[in-house]
Design an enzyme around this catalytic site. Structure first.
Site, mmCIF file in Angstrom:
data_model
loop_
_atom_site.group_PDB
_atom_site.id
_atom_site.type_symbol
_atom_site.label_atom_id
_atom_site.label_comp_id
_atom_site.label_asym_id
_atom_site.label_seq_id
_atom_site.Cartn_x
_atom_site.Cartn_y
_atom_site.Cartn_z
ATOM 1 N N ASP A 29 0.859 -1.188 0.000
ATOM 2 C CA ASP A 29 0.000 0.000 0.000
ATOM 3 C C ASP A 29 0.898 1.242 0.000
ATOM 4 O O ASP A 29 1.875 1.326 0.754
ATOM 5 C CB ASP A 29 -0.901 -0.019 1.247
ATOM 6 C CG ASP A 29 -2.038 0.973 1.152
ATOM 7 O OD1 ASP A 29 -3.202 0.551 1.194
ATOM 8 O OD2 ASP A 29 -1.765 2.195 1.067
ATOM 9 N N ASN A 85 -12.589 -3.644 2.735
ATOM 10 C CA ASN A 85 -13.670 -2.665 2.675
ATOM 11 C C ASN A 85 -14.462 -2.989 1.427
ATOM 12 O O ASN A 85 -13.947 -2.866 0.315
ATOM 13 C CB ASN A 85 -13.095 -1.246 2.616
ATOM 14 C CG ASN A 85 -12.419 -0.845 3.918
ATOM 15 O OD1 ASN A 85 -12.893 -1.174 4.992
ATOM 16 N ND2 ASN A 85 -11.295 -0.143 3.817
ATOM 17 N N GLN A 92 -14.559 1.892 1.236
ATOM 18 C CA GLN A 92 -13.743 1.465 0.096
ATOM 19 C C GLN A 92 -13.521 2.649 -0.830
ATOM 20 O O GLN A 92 -14.484 3.262 -1.295
ATOM 21 C CB GLN A 92 -14.440 0.323 -0.655
ATOM 22 C CG GLN A 92 -13.626 -0.220 -1.832
ATOM 23 C CD GLN A 92 -14.354 -1.350 -2.575
ATOM 24 O OE1 GLN A 92 -15.513 -1.652 -2.278
ATOM 25 N NE2 GLN A 92 -13.679 -1.956 -3.532
ATOM 26 N N HIS A 98 -9.865 -5.589 -3.125
ATOM 27 C CA HIS A 98 -8.515 -5.715 -2.579
ATOM 28 C C HIS A 98 -8.602 -6.136 -1.126
ATOM 29 O O HIS A 98 -9.472 -5.683 -0.390
ATOM 30 C CB HIS A 98 -7.714 -4.425 -2.721
ATOM 31 C CG HIS A 98 -8.429 -3.208 -2.234
ATOM 32 N ND1 HIS A 98 -9.431 -2.584 -2.954
ATOM 33 C CD2 HIS A 98 -8.307 -2.499 -1.090
ATOM 34 C CE1 HIS A 98 -9.876 -1.543 -2.294
ATOM 35 N NE2 HIS A 98 -9.217 -1.470 -1.141
ATOM 36 N N HIS A 100 -6.648 -6.176 2.405
ATOM 37 C CA HIS A 100 -5.559 -5.581 3.180
ATOM 38 C C HIS A 100 -4.958 -6.651 4.089
ATOM 39 O O HIS A 100 -5.693 -7.351 4.801
ATOM 40 C CB HIS A 100 -6.090 -4.463 4.092
ATOM 41 C CG HIS A 100 -6.669 -3.277 3.370
ATOM 42 N ND1 HIS A 100 -5.965 -2.104 3.175
ATOM 43 C CD2 HIS A 100 -7.893 -3.066 2.817
ATOM 44 C CE1 HIS A 100 -6.731 -1.223 2.545
ATOM 45 N NE2 HIS A 100 -7.915 -1.781 2.315
HETATM 46 P P1 5GP Z 1 -9.684 1.029 0.601
HETATM 47 O O1 5GP Z 1 -9.947 2.207 1.477
HETATM 48 O O2 5GP Z 1 -10.332 1.175 -0.752
HETATM 49 O O3 5GP Z 1 -9.982 -0.271 1.259
HETATM 50 O O4 5GP Z 1 -8.122 1.015 0.383
HETATM 51 C C1 5GP Z 1 -7.471 1.479 -0.760
HETATM 52 C C2 5GP Z 1 -5.998 1.491 -0.454
HETATM 53 O O5 5GP Z 1 -5.291 1.662 -1.662
HETATM 54 C C3 5GP Z 1 -5.582 2.612 0.488
HETATM 55 O O6 5GP Z 1 -5.011 2.067 1.661
HETATM 56 C C4 5GP Z 1 -4.590 3.416 -0.342
HETATM 57 O O7 5GP Z 1 -3.494 3.864 0.416
HETATM 58 C C5 5GP Z 1 -4.158 2.436 -1.412
HETATM 59 N N1 5GP Z 1 -3.798 3.050 -2.668
HETATM 60 C C6 5GP Z 1 -4.511 4.010 -3.329
HETATM 61 N N2 5GP Z 1 -3.877 4.344 -4.463
HETATM 62 C C7 5GP Z 1 -2.757 3.573 -4.526
HETATM 63 C C8 5GP Z 1 -1.695 3.497 -5.484
HETATM 64 O O8 5GP Z 1 -1.663 4.188 -6.498
HETATM 65 N N3 5GP Z 1 -0.709 2.605 -5.220
HETATM 66 C C9 5GP Z 1 -0.723 1.810 -4.106
HETATM 67 N N4 5GP Z 1 0.305 0.964 -3.933
HETATM 68 N N5 5GP Z 1 -1.708 1.884 -3.180
HETATM 69 C C10 5GP Z 1 -2.715 2.754 -3.391
#
Ligand code: 5GP
Ligand code: ZN
Length: 138
Positions: A29, A85, A92, A98, A100
């Site tokens: 991440d 999420n 999300q 995805h 985590h």
């Molecule tokens: P969500 O909140 O959708 O469960 O988590 C999305 C995750 O993707 C977040 O923790 C965020 O830091 C990560 N993320 C968003 N954009 C990028 C990216 O361009 N590269 C990487 N490696 N992680 C990302």
């Protein structure tokens, strides 16, 4: 292709990839909640876990299971919190499934999954179970 995770899967934008197979890519991440915060994503663009093909869901969880130990060991962690999420209402932010995997240590200041919720319920357990059984059988 506008989805950021599709672009990572396609090699269009860089990421610290830690594992990959035919069905999934796992990478760090970019804004880690802890050192070793890994995201496991299916190669196919699917927004919600319930929309994954069964084989893709199997493969996704296999990758999560395969990485849980190495992530913990590499970071000398005591355990990992593993979560999804699933849908915009849950927080999300990237609409591509995805998982985590986040290393945990004693006294790291984070809580369990239970700490996300204020524990607000209004319905009786048997009623809820009946409703879910009906929906699952449909
Ligand atoms: P969500 O909140 O959708 O469960 O988590 C999305 C995750 O993707 C977040 O923790 C965020 O830091 C990560 N993320 C968003 N954009 C990028 C990216 O361009 N590269 C990487 N490696 N992680 C990302
Ligand atoms: Zn995508």
């Amino acid at each position: 292709m506008s989805c950021i995770f599709c672009r990572i899967v396609g090699g269009e934008i860089p990421a610290e990839v830690v594992a990959s197979d035919l069905e999934n890519v796992a990478f760090l991440d970019v804004q880690p909640l802890a050192d070793g915060h890994v995201l496991v994503v299916p190669r196919a663009h699917v927004a919600a876990i319930e929309d994954l093909e069964p084989a893709a869901a199997d493969a996704l969880f296999r990758m999560v299971q395969r990485l849980a130990g190495p992530v913990r060991q590499a970071l000398d962690a005591a355990g990992t919190t593993i979560g999804i999420n699933n849908g915009g209402a849950t927080g999300q932010t990237v609409p591509h499934v995805h998982v985590h995997i986040i290393p945990r240590w004693p006294d790291d200041g984070a809580g369990s999954v239970h700490t996300i919720f204020p524990r607000h319920t209004t319905r009786r357990l048997p009623d809820v179970a009946t409703a879910i059984r009906r929906a699952a059988a449909a």
